[in-house]
Scaffold this motif. Structure first.
Motif, PDB file in Angstrom:
ATOM      1  N   GLU A  36       0.806  -1.222   0.000  1.00 52.62           N
ATOM      2  CA  GLU A  36       0.000   0.000   0.000  1.00 52.62           C
ATOM      3  C   GLU A  36       0.837   1.270   0.000  1.00 52.62           C
ATOM      4  O   GLU A  36       0.518   2.236  -0.706  1.00 52.62           O
ATOM      5  CB  GLU A  36      -0.912  -0.002   1.233  1.00 52.62           C
ATOM      6  N   HIS A  37       1.930   1.279   0.760  1.00 56.70           N
ATOM      7  CA  HIS A  37       2.689   2.514   0.961  1.00 56.70           C
ATOM      8  C   HIS A  37       4.137   2.439   0.487  1.00 56.70           C
ATOM      9  O   HIS A  37       4.806   3.481   0.393  1.00 56.70           O
ATOM     10  CB  HIS A  37       2.686   2.898   2.443  1.00 56.70           C
ATOM     11  N   GLY A  38       4.670   1.230   0.242  1.00 61.27           N
ATOM     12  CA  GLY A  38       6.089   1.098  -0.036  1.00 61.27           C
ATOM     13  C   GLY A  38       6.890   1.205   1.241  1.00 61.27           C
ATOM     14  O   GLY A  38       6.369   1.601   2.300  1.00 61.27           O
ATOM     15  N   TYR A  39       8.171   0.864   1.169  1.00 61.68           N
ATOM     16  CA  TYR A  39       9.001   0.902   2.371  1.00 61.68           C
ATOM     17  C   TYR A  39       9.066   2.301   2.989  1.00 61.68           C
ATOM     18  O   TYR A  39       8.979   2.436   4.215  1.00 61.68           O
ATOM     19  CB  TYR A  39      10.405   0.391   2.057  1.00 61.68           C
ATOM     20  N   PRO A  40       9.208   3.382   2.179  1.00 58.87           N
ATOM     21  CA  PRO A  40       9.300   4.711   2.800  1.00 58.87           C
ATOM     22  C   PRO A  40       8.054   5.106   3.583  1.00 58.87           C
ATOM     23  O   PRO A  40       8.136   5.897   4.524  1.00 58.87           O
ATOM     24  CB  PRO A  40       9.501   5.640   1.592  1.00 58.87           C
ATOM     25  N   GLY A  41       6.899   4.557   3.200  1.00 56.77           N
ATOM     26  CA  GLY A  41       5.667   4.936   3.879  1.00 56.77           C
ATOM     27  C   GLY A  41       5.224   3.968   4.954  1.00 56.77           C
ATOM     28  O   GLY A  41       4.231   4.216   5.645  1.00 56.77           O
ATOM     29  N   LEU A  42       5.947   2.875   5.126  1.00 58.46           N
ATOM     30  CA  LEU A  42       5.586   1.888   6.143  1.00 58.46           C
ATOM     31  C   LEU A  42       6.025   2.374   7.518  1.00 58.46           C
ATOM     32  O   LEU A  42       7.129   2.890   7.684  1.00 58.46           O
ATOM     33  CB  LEU A  42       6.261   0.550   5.825  1.00 58.46           C
ATOM     34  N   THR A  43       5.171   2.223   8.502  1.00 56.68           N
ATOM     35  CA  THR A  43       5.509   2.631   9.867  1.00 56.68           C
ATOM     36  C   THR A  43       5.181   1.500  10.844  1.00 56.68           C
ATOM     37  O   THR A  43       4.348   0.638  10.568  1.00 56.68           O
ATOM     38  CB  THR A  43       4.708   3.880  10.291  1.00 56.68           C
ATOM     39  N   VAL A  44       5.842   1.547  11.987  1.00 59.16           N
ATOM     40  CA  VAL A  44       5.549   0.579  13.036  1.00 59.16           C
ATOM     41  C   VAL A  44       4.110   0.754  13.510  1.00 59.16           C
ATOM     42  O   VAL A  44       3.421  -0.221  13.830  1.00 59.16           O
ATOM     43  CB  VAL A  44       6.541   0.740  14.206  1.00 59.16           C
ATOM     44  N   GLU A  45       3.643   1.998  13.523  1.00 56.35           N
ATOM     45  CA  GLU A  45       2.267   2.264  13.944  1.00 56.35           C
ATOM     46  C   GLU A  45       1.271   1.562  13.011  1.00 56.35           C
ATOM     47  O   GLU A  45       0.265   1.005  13.473  1.00 56.35           O
ATOM     48  CB  GLU A  45       2.004   3.770  13.961  1.00 56.35           C
ATOM     49  N   TYR A  46       1.563   1.606  11.718  1.00 58.58           N
ATOM     50  CA  TYR A  46       0.683   0.928  10.760  1.00 58.58           C
ATOM     51  C   TYR A  46       0.654  -0.573  11.034  1.00 58.58           C
ATOM     52  O   TYR A  46      -0.412  -1.193  11.051  1.00 58.58           O
ATOM     53  CB  TYR A  46       1.171   1.200   9.337  1.00 58.58           C
ATOM     54  N   VAL A  47       1.833  -1.161  11.222  1.00 53.67           N
ATOM     55  CA  VAL A  47       1.906  -2.602  11.471  1.00 53.67           C
ATOM     56  C   VAL A  47       1.175  -2.954  12.760  1.00 53.67           C
ATOM     57  O   VAL A  47       0.456  -3.966  12.826  1.00 53.67           O
ATOM     58  CB  VAL A  47       3.370  -3.072  11.530  1.00 53.67           C
ATOM     59  N   ALA A  48       1.320  -2.130  13.783  1.00 52.20           N
ATOM     60  CA  ALA A  48       0.642  -2.393  15.054  1.00 52.20           C
ATOM     61  C   ALA A  48      -0.872  -2.363  14.876  1.00 52.20           C
ATOM     62  O   ALA A  48      -1.586  -3.264  15.344  1.00 52.20           O
ATOM     63  CB  ALA A  48       1.075  -1.366  16.093  1.00 52.20           C
ATOM     64  N   GLU A  49      -1.369  -1.347  14.195  1.00 54.62           N
ATOM     65  CA  GLU A  49      -2.817  -1.228  14.008  1.00 54.62           C
ATOM     66  C   GLU A  49      -3.357  -2.363  13.139  1.00 54.62           C
ATOM     67  O   GLU A  49      -4.394  -2.954  13.442  1.00 54.62           O
ATOM     68  CB  GLU A  49      -3.149   0.119  13.374  1.00 54.62           C
ATOM     69  N   ARG A  50      -2.642  -2.670  12.080  1.00 55.46           N
ATOM     70  CA  ARG A  50      -3.115  -3.695  11.139  1.00 55.46           C
ATOM     71  C   ARG A  50      -3.040  -5.100  11.741  1.00 55.46           C
ATOM     72  O   ARG A  50      -3.914  -5.931  11.500  1.00 55.46           O
ATOM     73  CB  ARG A  50      -2.265  -3.627   9.880  1.00 55.46           C
TER      74      ARG A  50
END
Length: 208
Positions: A36-50
């Motif tokens: 969805e975002h590529g590596y530059p747009g990936l965040t730990v917060e996103y992974v936690a929520e997902r």
């Protein structure tokens, strides 16, 4: 050579104290974020929520984004993939080559592995995990070449990793460097070139 999910039942403790359920959830979230975002747009917060895994747990177990992407690659290497066994070296290599084409051109299969490869250019830890995944895949192809040697289709000492690299390299060149179309005909061409090299002993390893 495509990645599949671990077969361990959810909640079973895996090496390092990680549960299969947690690891699978994290992997799926990482892949979704990369697509969805590529590596530059990936965040730990996103992974936690997902994933539903608390952010502090992600940091404690994996240290950050590099570790999370490496974990997704590590988990891909824990599948039950085995190389094809069609009865001939040509058939086995064709199955491998066509599998690569199908994986990286299919609308439902290409996004995740492509995103992981792209991430490996931004993270050395992810790159090392990707190298480890392919080393493991090459090792699994050892029996494929051993059978070919027994059938007289390859000289003794032929290196399985070298053969798999030879058949896949032209495909990945087109997919990721020249951006040329890749199809079954291109896969077959790569197979025939590799077979000629194998017959000539180009991929035989010799002791120093």
């Amino acid at each position: 050579m495509t990645a599949q999910s671990s077969s361990v039942a959810p909640g079973t403790v895996r090496p390092g104290g990680r549960t299969a359920r947690t690891r699978a959830a994290v992997r799926d979230a990482v892949l979704a974020g990369l697509v969805e975002h590529g590596y530059p747009g990936l965040t730990v917060e996103y992974v936690a929520e997902r994933s539903g895994v608390h952010k502090t747990t992600l940091y404690r177990r994996w240290g950050g984004l590099d570790g999370l992407v490496a974990e997704a690659l590590d988990l891909a290497g824990e599948d039950d993939w085995t190389p094809p066994d069609t009865g001939t070296l040509r058939g086995d290599l064709r199955a491998l080559a066509h599998g690569i084409v199908d994986t990286f051109t299919g609308p439902g299969t290409a996004a995740a592995p492509t995103a992981l490869i792209a991430a490996s250019f931004r993270s050395e830890r992810a790159a090392e995990a990707l190298r480890g995944l392919h080393r493991e895949r090459f090792a699994r192809c050892g029996p494929l070449i051993a059978r070919a040697v027994e059938r007289g289709e390859a000289p003794a000492g032929t290196d399985a990793g070298a053969v798999v690299r030879a058949v896949s390299a032209p495909l990945f060149l087109r997919l990721f460097i020249t951006r040329e179309p890749v199809d079954g005909a291109v896969a077959d061409e790569a197979v025939e070139a590799t077979l000629a090299a194998v017959a000539a002993g180009a991929h035989v390893t010799t002791a120093d």
